[in-house]
Design a protein around this motif. Sequence first.
Motif, PDB file in Angstrom:
ATOM      1  N   VAL A 158      26.644 -53.032 105.128  1.00  0.00           N
ATOM      2  CA  VAL A 158      27.599 -51.931 104.956  1.00  0.00           C
ATOM      3  C   VAL A 158      28.162 -51.455 106.285  1.00  0.00           C
ATOM      4  O   VAL A 158      29.175 -50.748 106.313  1.00  0.00           O
ATOM      5  CB  VAL A 158      27.025 -50.749 104.135  1.00  0.00           C
ATOM      6  CG1 VAL A 158      26.657 -51.196 102.735  1.00  0.00           C
ATOM      7  CG2 VAL A 158      25.875 -50.073 104.839  1.00  0.00           C
ATOM      8  N   LYS A 159      27.525 -51.862 107.384  1.00  0.00           N
ATOM      9  CA  LYS A 159      28.069 -51.575 108.716  1.00  0.00           C
ATOM     10  C   LYS A 159      28.975 -52.709 109.188  1.00  0.00           C
ATOM     11  O   LYS A 159      29.382 -52.745 110.347  1.00  0.00           O
ATOM     12  CB  LYS A 159      26.928 -51.373 109.719  1.00  0.00           C
ATOM     13  CG  LYS A 159      26.137 -50.113 109.489  1.00  0.00           C
ATOM     14  CD  LYS A 159      25.039 -49.967 110.516  1.00  0.00           C
ATOM     15  CE  LYS A 159      24.254 -48.688 110.282  1.00  0.00           C
ATOM     16  NZ  LYS A 159      23.140 -48.549 111.221  1.00  0.00           N
ATOM     17  N   ASN A 160      29.274 -53.631 108.273  1.00  0.00           N
ATOM     18  CA  ASN A 160      30.182 -54.763 108.528  1.00  0.00           C
ATOM     19  C   ASN A 160      29.690 -55.711 109.616  1.00  0.00           C
ATOM     20  O   ASN A 160      30.496 -56.324 110.319  1.00  0.00           O
ATOM     21  CB  ASN A 160      31.596 -54.276 108.826  1.00  0.00           C
ATOM     22  CG  ASN A 160      32.208 -53.568 107.639  1.00  0.00           C
ATOM     23  OD1 ASN A 160      32.111 -54.047 106.506  1.00  0.00           O
ATOM     24  ND2 ASN A 160      32.821 -52.428 107.878  1.00  0.00           N
TER      25      ASN A 160
ATOM     26  N   SER B  55      24.555 -58.827  95.366  1.00  0.00           N
ATOM     27  CA  SER B  55      23.995 -57.685  94.630  1.00  0.00           C
ATOM     28  C   SER B  55      24.669 -56.380  95.036  1.00  0.00           C
ATOM     29  O   SER B  55      24.925 -55.521  94.184  1.00  0.00           O
ATOM     30  CB  SER B  55      22.492 -57.562  94.888  1.00  0.00           C
ATOM     31  OG  SER B  55      21.798 -58.633  94.308  1.00  0.00           O
ATOM     32  N   LEU B  56      24.961 -56.235  96.311  1.00  0.00           N
ATOM     33  CA  LEU B  56      25.638 -55.037  96.797  1.00  0.00           C
ATOM     34  C   LEU B  56      27.005 -54.883  96.136  1.00  0.00           C
ATOM     35  O   LEU B  56      27.393 -53.793  95.735  1.00  0.00           O
ATOM     36  CB  LEU B  56      25.789 -55.103  98.321  1.00  0.00           C
ATOM     37  CG  LEU B  56      26.538 -53.953  98.991  1.00  0.00           C
ATOM     38  CD1 LEU B  56      25.826 -52.629  98.784  1.00  0.00           C
ATOM     39  CD2 LEU B  56      26.707 -54.249 100.479  1.00  0.00           C
TER      40      LEU B  56
ATOM     41  N   ASP C 154      24.325 -51.531  91.277  1.00  0.00           N
ATOM     42  CA  ASP C 154      24.626 -50.384  92.139  1.00  0.00           C
ATOM     43  C   ASP C 154      23.377 -49.647  92.638  1.00  0.00           C
ATOM     44  O   ASP C 154      23.459 -48.518  93.119  1.00  0.00           O
ATOM     45  CB  ASP C 154      25.585 -49.392  91.481  1.00  0.00           C
ATOM     46  CG  ASP C 154      27.014 -49.915  91.422  1.00  0.00           C
ATOM     47  OD1 ASP C 154      27.341 -50.843  92.196  1.00  0.00           O
ATOM     48  OD2 ASP C 154      27.798 -49.408  90.596  1.00  0.00           O
ATOM     49  N   GLY C 155      22.219 -50.296  92.555  1.00  0.00           N
ATOM     50  CA  GLY C 155      20.993 -49.695  93.076  1.00  0.00           C
ATOM     51  C   GLY C 155      21.022 -49.538  94.582  1.00  0.00           C
ATOM     52  O   GLY C 155      20.586 -48.514  95.116  1.00  0.00           O
ATOM     53  N   TYR C 156      21.540 -50.571  95.275  1.00  0.00           N
ATOM     54  CA  TYR C 156      21.662 -50.451  96.732  1.00  0.00           C
ATOM     55  C   TYR C 156      22.576 -49.289  97.090  1.00  0.00           C
ATOM     56  O   TYR C 156      22.263 -48.477  97.963  1.00  0.00           O
ATOM     57  CB  TYR C 156      22.234 -51.729  97.349  1.00  0.00           C
ATOM     58  CG  TYR C 156      21.246 -52.853  97.543  1.00  0.00           C
ATOM     59  CD1 TYR C 156      20.042 -52.668  98.223  1.00  0.00           C
ATOM     60  CD2 TYR C 156      21.539 -54.132  97.092  1.00  0.00           C
ATOM     61  CE1 TYR C 156      19.157 -53.714  98.421  1.00  0.00           C
ATOM     62  CE2 TYR C 156      20.662 -55.191  97.289  1.00  0.00           C
ATOM     63  CZ  TYR C 156      19.471 -54.975  97.953  1.00  0.00           C
ATOM     64  OH  TYR C 156      18.596 -56.006  98.152  1.00  0.00           O
TER      65      TYR C 156
ATOM     66  N   THR D 262      23.563 -44.190  99.535  1.00  0.00           N
ATOM     67  CA  THR D 262      24.216 -42.884  99.453  1.00  0.00           C
ATOM     68  C   THR D 262      23.203 -41.769  99.695  1.00  0.00           C
ATOM     69  O   THR D 262      23.448 -40.853 100.483  1.00  0.00           O
ATOM     70  CB  THR D 262      24.892 -42.697  98.081  1.00  0.00           C
ATOM     71  OG1 THR D 262      25.879 -43.725  97.911  1.00  0.00           O
ATOM     72  CG2 THR D 262      25.551 -41.332  97.966  1.00  0.00           C
ATOM     73  N   ARG D 263      22.060 -41.879  99.052  1.00  0.00           N
ATOM     74  CA  ARG D 263      21.032 -40.843  99.203  1.00  0.00           C
ATOM     75  C   ARG D 263      20.435 -40.825 100.601  1.00  0.00           C
ATOM     76  O   ARG D 263      19.990 -39.781 101.068  1.00  0.00           O
ATOM     77  CB  ARG D 263      19.954 -41.014  98.146  1.00  0.00           C
ATOM     78  CG  ARG D 263      20.511 -40.683  96.770  1.00  0.00           C
ATOM     79  CD  ARG D 263      19.479 -40.533  95.736  1.00  0.00           C
ATOM     80  NE  ARG D 263      20.114 -40.221  94.461  1.00  0.00           N
ATOM     81  CZ  ARG D 263      19.527 -40.392  93.298  1.00  0.00           C
ATOM     82  NH1 ARG D 263      18.292 -40.847  93.232  1.00  0.00           N
ATOM     83  NH2 ARG D 263      20.166 -40.097  92.192  1.00  0.00           N
TER      84      ARG D 263
END
Length: 103
Positions: A55-57, A80-81, A86-88, A93-94
């Motif tokens: 997610v940080k590319n 999966s991401l 959508d568990g990841y 997010t949390r």
Amino acid sequence: MIYNSKIKNEQTDGLFEAILLLKDLNECYRFFEDICTVKEIQAIAQRLQVVKLLVKNKTYHEIESETGASTATISRINRSLNYGADGYKLVLTRLGIVEEDED
């Protein structure tokens, strides 16, 4: 609403209910040391680290160098991401790593 998972069954429900009863990091260490092998815990921890870097590319090469994960593992996590349950995204997010989607 109860999520209709392909892994959902009575045993899995029991496992997740037990995990939800853990109160802190110390209790998590104690429980997971008993229920998992060291390698299993390390593999799960590695997957979470990989998704944080995705997610940080970061590139697959950068992630492979930093985590030791194979490109096949990185690819599965990326799939999966993007196309999973959508568990990841929920956990990221949390953890404050990604912002909540505005649907």
